[in-house]
Write a protein that holds these residues in place. Sequence first.
Motif, PDB file in Angstrom:
ATOM      1  N   GLN A 204      45.235  37.749 100.454  1.00 41.08           N
ATOM      2  CA  GLN A 204      45.345  36.398  99.926  1.00 41.08           C
ATOM      3  C   GLN A 204      45.972  36.446  98.538  1.00 41.08           C
ATOM      4  OE1 GLN A 204      41.730  33.739 100.952  1.00 41.08           O
ATOM      5  NE2 GLN A 204      40.841  35.779 100.761  1.00 41.08           N
ATOM      6  N   LEU A 205      46.588  35.331  98.162  1.00 41.11           N
ATOM      7  CA  LEU A 205      47.102  35.169  96.811  1.00 41.11           C
ATOM      8  C   LEU A 205      46.703  33.795  96.328  1.00 41.11           C
ATOM      9  CD1 LEU A 205      49.765  36.486  94.854  1.00 41.11           C
ATOM     10  CD2 LEU A 205      50.249  34.083  95.275  1.00 41.11           C
ATOM     11  N   VAL A 206      46.140  33.721  95.131  1.00 42.52           N
ATOM     12  CA  VAL A 206      45.758  32.435  94.559  1.00 42.52           C
ATOM     13  C   VAL A 206      46.680  32.133  93.399  1.00 42.52           C
ATOM     14  CG1 VAL A 206      44.040  33.468  93.018  1.00 42.52           C
ATOM     15  CG2 VAL A 206      43.857  31.055  93.613  1.00 42.52           C
ATOM     16  N   SER A 207      47.035  30.877  93.240  1.00 44.31           N
ATOM     17  CA  SER A 207      47.909  30.442  92.156  1.00 44.31           C
ATOM     18  C   SER A 207      47.290  29.234  91.477  1.00 44.31           C
ATOM     19  CB  SER A 207      49.306  30.099  92.682  1.00 44.31           C
ATOM     20  OG  SER A 207      49.237  29.078  93.667  1.00 44.31           O
ATOM     21  N   GLY A 208      47.511  29.157  90.163  1.00 47.86           N
ATOM     22  CA  GLY A 208      46.988  28.033  89.391  1.00 47.86           C
ATOM     23  C   GLY A 208      48.099  27.379  88.597  1.00 47.86           C
ATOM     24  N   SER A 209      48.069  26.054  88.499  1.00 48.11           N
ATOM     25  CA  SER A 209      49.174  25.316  87.885  1.00 48.11           C
ATOM     26  C   SER A 209      48.739  24.589  86.621  1.00 48.11           C
ATOM     27  CB  SER A 209      49.757  24.314  88.888  1.00 48.11           C
ATOM     28  OG  SER A 209      48.781  23.333  89.205  1.00 48.11           O
ATOM     29  N   LYS A 210      49.709  23.972  85.982  1.00 46.81           N
ATOM     30  CA  LYS A 210      49.472  23.271  84.729  1.00 46.81           C
ATOM     31  C   LYS A 210      48.621  22.026  84.915  1.00 46.81           C
ATOM     32  CE  LYS A 210      51.883  21.500  80.645  1.00 46.81           C
ATOM     33  NZ  LYS A 210      53.182  21.167  80.034  1.00 46.81           N
ATOM     34  N   ASP A 211      48.619  21.448  86.120  1.00 42.13           N
ATOM     35  CA  ASP A 211      47.792  20.259  86.359  1.00 42.13           C
ATOM     36  C   ASP A 211      46.377  20.614  86.800  1.00 42.13           C
ATOM     37  OD1 ASP A 211      48.217  21.145  88.912  1.00 42.13           O
ATOM     38  OD2 ASP A 211      49.475  19.460  89.527  1.00 42.13           O
ATOM     39  N   GLY A 212      46.014  21.911  86.808  1.00 43.70           N
ATOM     40  CA  GLY A 212      44.644  22.316  87.129  1.00 43.70           C
ATOM     41  C   GLY A 212      44.397  22.626  88.584  1.00 43.70           C
ATOM     42  N   ASP A 213      45.395  22.467  89.440  1.00 41.66           N
ATOM     43  CA  ASP A 213      45.218  22.738  90.867  1.00 41.66           C
ATOM     44  C   ASP A 213      45.245  24.242  91.145  1.00 41.66           C
ATOM     45  OD1 ASP A 213      44.972  20.127  91.482  1.00 41.66           O
ATOM     46  OD2 ASP A 213      46.957  19.885  92.379  1.00 41.66           O
ATOM     47  N   LEU A 214      44.470  24.649  92.133  1.00 38.80           N
ATOM     48  CA  LEU A 214      44.470  26.026  92.618  1.00 38.80           C
ATOM     49  C   LEU A 214      44.859  26.015  94.087  1.00 38.80           C
ATOM     50  CD1 LEU A 214      41.083  27.107  91.013  1.00 38.80           C
ATOM     51  CD2 LEU A 214      43.309  28.035  90.385  1.00 38.80           C
ATOM     52  N   ARG A 215      45.749  26.898  94.462  1.00 43.39           N
ATOM     53  CA  ARG A 215      46.166  26.998  95.855  1.00 43.39           C
ATOM     54  C   ARG A 215      46.076  28.437  96.316  1.00 43.39           C
ATOM     55  NH1 ARG A 215      48.728  22.908  98.610  1.00 43.39           N
ATOM     56  NH2 ARG A 215      48.989  20.969  97.432  1.00 43.39           N
ATOM     57  N   ILE A 216      45.710  28.612  97.590  1.00 42.98           N
ATOM     58  CA  ILE A 216      45.575  29.938  98.187  1.00 42.98           C
ATOM     59  C   ILE A 216      46.660  30.085  99.244  1.00 42.98           C
ATOM     60  CG2 ILE A 216      44.041  31.502  99.441  1.00 42.98           C
ATOM     61  CD1 ILE A 216      41.703  29.851  98.276  1.00 42.98           C
TER      62      ILE A 216
END
Length: 277
Positions: free
Chosen positions: A175-187
């Motif tokens: 798995q890879l998780v990413s986080g953005s400037k708007d606070g969202d996290l996606r896997i």
Amino acid sequence: MVGTTETRMEQQFPPHAPVNNIICLMTDPDGNALGGPVDLPQDAGPLQLQSLVNALLKNEEKLPYAFYIADQELVGQLGAYLLKNKVSVEQVLRIVYQPQAIFRIRPVSRCSSTIAGHTEAVLSVAFSPDGRHLASGSGDTTVRFWDLNTQSPLYTCTGHRNWVLCISWSPDGKQLVSGSKDGDLRIWDPETGRASGNPLNGHKKWITGLAWEPVHLQAPCRRFASSSKDGDVRVWDTVLRKCVMSLTGHTLAVTCVKWGGDGMIYSRCCFLLHVVT
């Protein structure tokens, strides 16, 4: 040949050496003798023996060696060893020479390849645990997977609505998780490049750090921690698809989070370090 060796010996061990010299036989770890017995002064040590071995082996580049007598490393002068172990100077002393490892570091002097794809600045990169793939997050709001063997793009992952500031592979690489400037996290699934479910929401400001629970504490990997500008550290379960713990002890932005091998979660806020079990 004999004259050359004797000359080198005289250069290494000057005439003012002690009278009671030691007859030594240099051998490799397999017991093969390096020439015949040699007469060495008692004040000879590892440095002089290294010069002798390099001369006898005709090494163009001087190599480091360690020396052992009866499985004990020689770290001082021969005379001190004989005195400590009560060894007679009338006996031929066998000295085993052991080549030491040489670490040569080649400086990075050029770029091996350039892989184009992102249309905005690259803000985060991370190698997969097996070293075969690379993931990157960009100001173009995409996450991209790259094949390092072929140096070509694999997948372009869309879904974030703002800059991708942080990315992190799970320790098992699944798995890879990413986080953005708007606070969202996606896997993301690295095998397909597809998102695993809907985004994980909870942080009120941008993501500053991501850290997975070590695989020896939980296998398969399912939990990770995220830190944010909003001052919170949150622990997420990728199977339950929700936040299972919210740590709100910080009063300012959390700039870093790490999940230790002992199960502790370490987070940093300005000059303060918080530890949570």
